[in-house]
Design a protein around this motif. Sequence first.
Motif, mmCIF file in Angstrom:
data_model
loop_
_atom_site.group_PDB
_atom_site.id
_atom_site.type_symbol
_atom_site.label_atom_id
_atom_site.label_comp_id
_atom_site.label_asym_id
_atom_site.label_seq_id
_atom_site.Cartn_x
_atom_site.Cartn_y
_atom_site.Cartn_z
ATOM 1 N N ILE A 39 0.738 -1.051 -0.147
ATOM 2 C CA ILE A 39 -0.202 0.044 -0.228
ATOM 3 C C ILE A 39 1.066 1.243 0.150
ATOM 4 O O ILE A 39 1.636 1.369 0.819
ATOM 5 C CB ILE A 39 -0.781 -0.053 1.153
ATOM 6 N N ASP A 40 0.925 1.936 -1.091
ATOM 7 C CA ASP A 40 1.634 3.335 -1.056
ATOM 8 C C ASP A 40 0.505 4.538 -0.944
ATOM 9 O O ASP A 40 -0.287 4.674 -1.607
ATOM 10 C CB ASP A 40 1.990 3.292 -2.573
ATOM 11 N N THR A 41 0.499 5.122 0.396
ATOM 12 C CA THR A 41 -0.583 6.229 0.633
ATOM 13 C C THR A 41 0.012 7.359 -0.041
ATOM 14 O O THR A 41 -1.319 8.061 -0.200
ATOM 15 C CB THR A 41 -0.212 6.483 2.310
ATOM 16 N N LEU A 148 -5.968 3.767 4.179
ATOM 17 C CA LEU A 148 -5.309 2.396 4.330
ATOM 18 C C LEU A 148 -5.828 1.401 5.428
ATOM 19 O O LEU A 148 -5.917 0.350 5.026
ATOM 20 C CB LEU A 148 -3.853 3.199 5.274
ATOM 21 N N LEU A 152 -6.378 -3.271 5.436
ATOM 22 C CA LEU A 152 -5.126 -4.000 6.403
ATOM 23 C C LEU A 152 -6.482 -5.078 7.456
ATOM 24 O O LEU A 152 -7.477 -4.445 7.897
ATOM 25 C CB LEU A 152 -4.570 -3.082 7.422
ATOM 26 N N VAL A 161 3.568 -1.333 3.944
ATOM 27 C CA VAL A 161 2.959 -0.119 3.812
ATOM 28 C C VAL A 161 4.291 1.022 3.674
ATOM 29 O O VAL A 161 4.939 1.158 4.474
ATOM 30 C CB VAL A 161 2.113 0.404 5.030
ATOM 31 N N ALA A 183 -2.369 1.599 12.230
ATOM 32 C CA ALA A 183 -2.250 0.277 11.192
ATOM 33 C C ALA A 183 -1.655 -0.731 11.951
ATOM 34 O O ALA A 183 -2.208 -2.046 11.855
ATOM 35 C CB ALA A 183 -1.157 0.695 10.111
ATOM 36 N N ILE A 192 5.996 -1.230 7.891
ATOM 37 C CA ILE A 192 5.511 -0.065 7.610
ATOM 38 C C ILE A 192 6.942 1.053 7.547
ATOM 39 O O ILE A 192 7.722 0.807 8.262
ATOM 40 C CB ILE A 192 4.688 0.554 8.665
#
Length: 283
Positions: A39-41, A148, A152, A161, A183, A192
């Motif tokens: 996951i690329d925020t 996000l 999860l 992440v 998260a 992360i």
Amino acid sequence: MFAYRHAFHAGNHADVLKHLVLVQLLQHLGQKDKGFRVIDTHAGAGAYSLRTEAANKKLEWLDGIGRLWERTDLPPGVAAYLDQVEVFNGPGVLKNVPGSPSLIRQMLRPQDELHAFEMHPTDLRALEKLMAGTKGVKVHLSDGFAGLNALLPPPTRRGLVLIDPPYEMKTDYGRVLSTVREALAKFPDAVIAVWIPQVQLLDAQQLPQRLRNAVKGVAKKGWLDASLSVVAPQDGGFGLLGSHMFVANPPHTLHTLLATELAWLAEVLGQHPGAKGQLSAGS
């Protein structure tokens, strides 16, 4: 709200540290057959030409990846990162550099997936076009901080992440901290990675320690904080002096690699005699 454009900074010293660590994390996750979710925020446009007006306005890439591109003495981690850039750019003259989502896409396997969040309308269109038709990749027009937690934990319980906002608003520092806490509460095994700028701002200077305190005893494999300081402080307190990559639940191999390569990077990318790389870790 949409003032920041990464095209002006792509390939700079901060990108080098961020993407070096990202490639190592992806390589580690790829060692097991079970799929993983990335996951690329704050994904950005995904690809950047070094021939554009934006890239040439400050020429930041020349003191970043530009200092590495033609060297023949790269240590293993830096070489692995440059290999991925060459896959994207092609051999020869450096013309284009990948953003984080492009690096991630290159290293995904059929069983893996990427969720990329972006809100800047121009960058979003570019990212959607770049990722169109790629199996396992989904681009979200949404706030990555807010989106996000719905992703999860992943079904395979394996995930990475990447949190790298532009920090153009001071509230980003607090949102990074709360997002990491939330998260890990949902997914304590999550890897992360948080990029943090080194600037002369109290919020930025305090965030690494605040993250250490937040993940202590929560992240099952502890934390790692790698920093690269290459630019001397300037009068007036402006400018990007360096950056941190803070990683919760880092692979054990990452510390060993960065312990030697940060010093090498500081020597090669340093723009003043006080340039240095530093590494801290804890449980």
